[in-house]
Design an enzyme around this catalytic site. Structure first.
Site, PDB file in Angstrom:
ATOM      1  N   GLY A 102       0.805  -1.222   0.000  1.00  0.00           N
ATOM      2  CA  GLY A 102       0.000   0.000   0.000  1.00  0.00           C
ATOM      3  C   GLY A 102       0.833   1.265   0.000  1.00  0.00           C
ATOM      4  O   GLY A 102       0.307   2.363  -0.118  1.00  0.00           O
ATOM      5  N   LYS A 103       2.165   1.110   0.169  1.00  0.00           N
ATOM      6  CA  LYS A 103       3.110   2.241   0.146  1.00  0.00           C
ATOM      7  C   LYS A 103       2.649   3.374   1.052  1.00  0.00           C
ATOM      8  O   LYS A 103       2.630   4.539   0.679  1.00  0.00           O
ATOM      9  CB  LYS A 103       3.320   2.723  -1.297  1.00  0.00           C
ATOM     10  CG  LYS A 103       3.862   1.606  -2.203  1.00  0.00           C
ATOM     11  CD  LYS A 103       3.979   2.040  -3.646  1.00  0.00           C
ATOM     12  CE  LYS A 103       4.538   0.923  -4.508  1.00  0.00           C
ATOM     13  NZ  LYS A 103       3.608  -0.244  -4.616  1.00  0.00           N
ATOM     14  N   ARG A 104       2.314   3.023   2.276  1.00  0.00           N
ATOM     15  CA  ARG A 104       1.820   3.992   3.246  1.00  0.00           C
ATOM     16  C   ARG A 104       2.957   4.865   3.777  1.00  0.00           C
ATOM     17  O   ARG A 104       4.121   4.491   3.739  1.00  0.00           O
ATOM     18  CB  ARG A 104       1.142   3.272   4.407  1.00  0.00           C
ATOM     19  CG  ARG A 104      -0.054   2.417   4.009  1.00  0.00           C
ATOM     20  CD  ARG A 104      -1.175   3.283   3.456  1.00  0.00           C
ATOM     21  NE  ARG A 104      -2.416   2.528   3.371  1.00  0.00           N
ATOM     22  CZ  ARG A 104      -2.990   2.164   2.243  1.00  0.00           C
ATOM     23  NH1 ARG A 104      -2.427   2.462   1.092  1.00  0.00           N
ATOM     24  NH2 ARG A 104      -4.137   1.501   2.241  1.00  0.00           N
TER      25      ARG A 104
END
Length: 312
Positions: A102-104
């Site tokens: 999710g590349k948070r």
């Protein structure tokens, strides 16, 4: 057991370093697949759930890691997120590690909330319980140390993993990552910081809970980063559909065939759409997916140090 140790042992047990990426796109599902579901948002989400679980059934016995790209589920709102949750829980029935892609990123308590959501536990009544319960997640380092420390803290406590974007596989990666500052491109500064962020979190097998995302489409940079980051797991996207080859990523491995996890998403998930598999399996789409995984295993074994996993 520490996350990095679990990765090394899982790769050794399966005899390959494959990450099977599940990126379900309704428009690319097998012909007629959507016809069995209602023509509304919940119906599409239900189709994604059924498709994703069927992919898991095929790839989990073969690949040590499965990666879910959350965007394709989030696009269908709460129903899509429920489908993602159920598919992750389905994957949990197998002997496979799960990465939430999710590349948070954020800072402070917000970053900690993201880390708790995917890697840790949240307070419910008088106890704590996992919300998503995955083994690792991807994060963006743009906010610096404030945006990394909360993820590392919770990952360490829960024996989970974090993969930081360092040199990504997309065509415009160099817009920022190649900018030179103090004599080095930005992506190498990120790599240098990563070593500090991960200090003290090495597992018994020699690898860190903090890994780096490094694209297969930039082989020279991949080789450089392997040299810069001993003891750091490299999550390598871009193999196959994006143009990355086994030969190009060979330098990402250590001498034992470990250290690199090679992701293929569309090349596996939608293998049945490729002419070679479509003609060979004629509508048996799960067999096409299985063959794509087996072909990738063979390709990496023949053209990278990952072949040593078989002899071991």
């Amino acid at each position: 057991m520490e996350f990095a140790d679990r990765v090394v042992l899982a790769v050794r047990a399966k005899g390959n370093p494959i990450v099977a990426g599940i990126d379900p796109r309704p428009e690319e599902l097998p012909p007629g697949f959507l016809d069995g579901f209602p023509d509304d948002r919940k119906g599409v989400a239900d189709a994604l759930r059924a498709f994703g679980c069927a992919i898991v059934d095929v790839v989990a016995p073969l690949a040590p890691v499965i990666k879910f790209q959350s965007a394709f589920y989030e696009a269908y709102g709460p129903e899509g997120l429920a489908a993602l949750r159920d598919t992750i829980e389905h994957a949990r029935k197998y002997d496979v590690l799960v990465i939430f892609d999710g590349k948070r990123n954020d800072i402070g308590t917000t970053a900690e909330a993201y880390a708790r959501a995917y890697l840790g536990k949240v307070p419910v009544g008088g106890s704590f319980e996992p919300a998503w319960d995955v083994d690792a997640m991807t994060i963006n380092p743009y906010l610096g140390t404030d945006g990394i420390a909360p993820f590392v803290k919770i990952a360490s406590r829960e024996q989970k993993g974090v993969f930081v974007l360092v040199r990504t596989s997309n065509a415009s990666a160099g817009d920022f990552q190649d900018l030179v500052c103090d004599g080095l491109p930005v992506y190498r500064h990120v790599a240098n910081r990563l070593k500090g962020w991960g200090q003290g979190h090495q597992g018994a097998e020699g690898y860190n809970l903090l890994g780096a995302v490094v694209g297969a489409t930039y082989p020279q940079e991949l080789a450089q980063l392997r040299a810069d980051l001993p003891g750091v797991l490299l999550l390598v996207p871009g193999y196959g559909t994006q143009g990355g080859t086994a030969q190009a990523i060979a330098a990402g491995f250590d001498e034992n065939g470990q250290g690199a996890l090679v992701n293929s998403s569309r090349g596996i998930t939608f293998a049945y759409a490729k002419a070679a598999y479509r003609d060979r399996f004629k509508g048996e789409w799960q067999r096409a997916v299985e063959q794509a995984v087996r072909d990738m295993i063979d390709d990496l074994a023949q053209n990278t140090p990952a072949g040593r996993l078989r002899s071991g």
